[in-house]
Design a protein around this motif. Structure first.
Motif, short mmCIF file in Angstrom:
data_model
loop_
_atom_site.label_atom_id
_atom_site.label_comp_id
_atom_site.label_asym_id
_atom_site.label_seq_id
_atom_site.Cartn_x
_atom_site.Cartn_y
_atom_site.Cartn_z
N ARG A 246 13.55 -1.28 -4.89
CA ARG A 246 14.45 -1.88 -5.89
C ARG A 246 14.11 -1.26 -7.24
O ARG A 246 13.18 -1.66 -7.93
CB ARG A 246 14.24 -3.40 -5.91
N ILE A 247 14.86 -0.24 -7.64
CA ILE A 247 14.51 0.51 -8.85
C ILE A 247 14.89 -0.25 -10.13
O ILE A 247 14.33 0.01 -11.20
CB ILE A 247 15.16 1.91 -8.87
N ASN A 248 15.85 -1.16 -10.02
CA ASN A 248 16.22 -2.03 -11.12
C ASN A 248 16.93 -3.23 -10.50
O ASN A 248 17.04 -3.32 -9.27
CB ASN A 248 17.08 -1.31 -12.17
N ARG A 249 17.43 -4.12 -11.30
CA ARG A 249 18.03 -5.34 -10.75
C ARG A 249 19.31 -5.07 -9.97
O ARG A 249 19.70 -5.85 -9.12
CB ARG A 249 18.31 -6.34 -11.87
N GLN A 250 19.95 -3.93 -10.24
CA GLN A 250 21.23 -3.64 -9.62
C GLN A 250 21.16 -2.66 -8.45
O GLN A 250 22.16 -2.48 -7.76
CB GLN A 250 22.20 -3.05 -10.66
N MET A 251 20.02 -2.01 -8.22
CA MET A 251 20.00 -0.92 -7.24
C MET A 251 18.77 -0.96 -6.32
O MET A 251 17.65 -1.17 -6.78
CB MET A 251 20.02 0.43 -7.96
N LEU A 252 19.04 -0.72 -5.05
CA LEU A 252 18.00 -0.59 -4.03
C LEU A 252 18.22 0.78 -3.37
O LEU A 252 19.28 1.03 -2.81
CB LEU A 252 18.14 -1.71 -3.00
N VAL A 253 17.21 1.66 -3.45
CA VAL A 253 17.40 3.07 -3.08
C VAL A 253 16.54 3.43 -1.87
O VAL A 253 15.37 3.06 -1.78
CB VAL A 253 17.06 3.98 -4.27
N ASN A 254 17.12 4.19 -0.97
CA ASN A 254 16.42 4.74 0.18
C ASN A 254 15.65 6.00 -0.26
O ASN A 254 16.21 6.87 -0.93
CB ASN A 254 17.45 5.12 1.26
N ARG A 255 14.36 6.09 0.11
CA ARG A 255 13.55 7.24 -0.31
C ARG A 255 14.14 8.57 0.17
O ARG A 255 14.00 9.60 -0.50
CB ARG A 255 12.10 7.11 0.19
N ASN A 256 14.83 8.54 1.31
CA ASN A 256 15.41 9.77 1.84
C ASN A 256 16.63 10.25 1.07
O ASN A 256 17.13 11.35 1.33
CB ASN A 256 15.77 9.57 3.32
N ALA A 257 17.11 9.42 0.13
CA ALA A 257 18.25 9.83 -0.69
C ALA A 257 17.82 10.51 -1.98
O ALA A 257 18.65 11.07 -2.70
CB ALA A 257 19.11 8.60 -1.02
N ILE A 258 16.52 10.49 -2.28
CA ILE A 258 16.04 10.98 -3.58
C ILE A 258 15.79 12.49 -3.52
O ILE A 258 15.10 12.98 -2.62
CB ILE A 258 14.75 10.24 -3.99
#
Length: 252
Positions: free
Chosen positions: A199-211
């Motif tokens: 959860r990089i901020n309150r609005q976003m949850l990111v998959n490590r494989n997308a970075i």
């Protein structure tokens, strides 16, 4: 522990906050006075709340409506002038029911009861506090998403990120498709493997494989370049940058 106070009588709200914060273990993060505000706030920030103080009669209706609009797993202390709703309160996460006008001692005793219950669940039932995960926790393998008039199944491994956009949660797939998901972000965060999603901020949850890359941003934040192109910038909030980098390197 963080408290959300929902009360439409401003004098009562101020008095309740003063009493609650007499107990140094508790702080009132936010005071709200309507169903609409509360639903919106919990959808975005519910992961920060440990306990809710909730009046039953609010400016826009009965507060039980909140539970019809959003999944709430947070314990609730009801504080109201009416005694006929006790059973309904118990069915909606209620752990205590305080009648107005109340004494300071009643509020403090309710806080003490919550603390005892929380400690007992943690000790006996392996209760998970915010930030903790059971070693045997089973994470969700797929999510249901909406595409026009049909519901589709999207496997979690194919999801690049989740994002709140205009108060709606969307999932983005690695093949750059976007679908609305009718779950709040707190539910999704708990349902996804934290080794894979952050959860990089309150609005976003990111998959490590997308970075793809991490780049400096102003005020000691960082911005991510992803394999997809979401509607908003993917900025890691300043207070999460250190934890985010450790997660990228160590997987946790």
């Amino acid at each position: 522990m963080n408290v959300l106070l929902v009360e439409d009588e401003h004098h009562t709200a101020r008095m309740l906050q003063e009493i609650i914060e007499k107990d140094k273990d508790f702080i009132v993060l936010r005071t709200l006075d309507s169903i609409a505000e509360t639903v919106s706030y919990l959808a975005k920030y519910g992961q920060n709340i440990d306990l809710i103080f909730l009046d039953i009669h609010l400016s826009d209706g009965h507060s039980f409506e909140i539970f019809r609009h959003i999944d709430v797993s947070i314990p609730v202390i009801f504080c109201t002038a009416y005694d006929e709703y006790a059973l309904k309160a118990i069915r909606n996460n209620g752990i205590e029911y305080i009648l107005k006008p109340f004494e300071d001692e009643e509020v403090l005793n309710a806080l003490h009861k919550f603390r005892q219950l929380a400690e007992r669940f943690k000790r006996q039932l392996n209760f998970e506090f915010p930030g903790e995960k059971s070693k045997n926790h089973v994470y969700q393998e797929s999510f249901l998403a909406q595409q026009k008039d049909r519901t589709i199944v999207v496997f979690t491994e194919n999801i690049a990120m989740f994002a709140i956009e205009q108060d709606i949660v969307y999932l983005y797939t690695f093949d750059r498709k976007r679908y609305p998901v009718f779950k709040n972000m707190d539910y999704i965060t708990n349902a996804c493997d934290p080794h894979l999603f952050f959860r990089i901020n309150r609005q976003m949850l990111v998959n490590r494989n997308a970075i793809i890359t991490i780049q400096p941003y102003f005020n000691r934040k960082v911005i991510l370049e992803l394999k997809i192109k979401p509607e908003n910038q993917t900025i890691v909030s300043r207070l999460k940058v250190t934890a985010f980098k450790e997660w990228l390197e160590n997987g946790r």
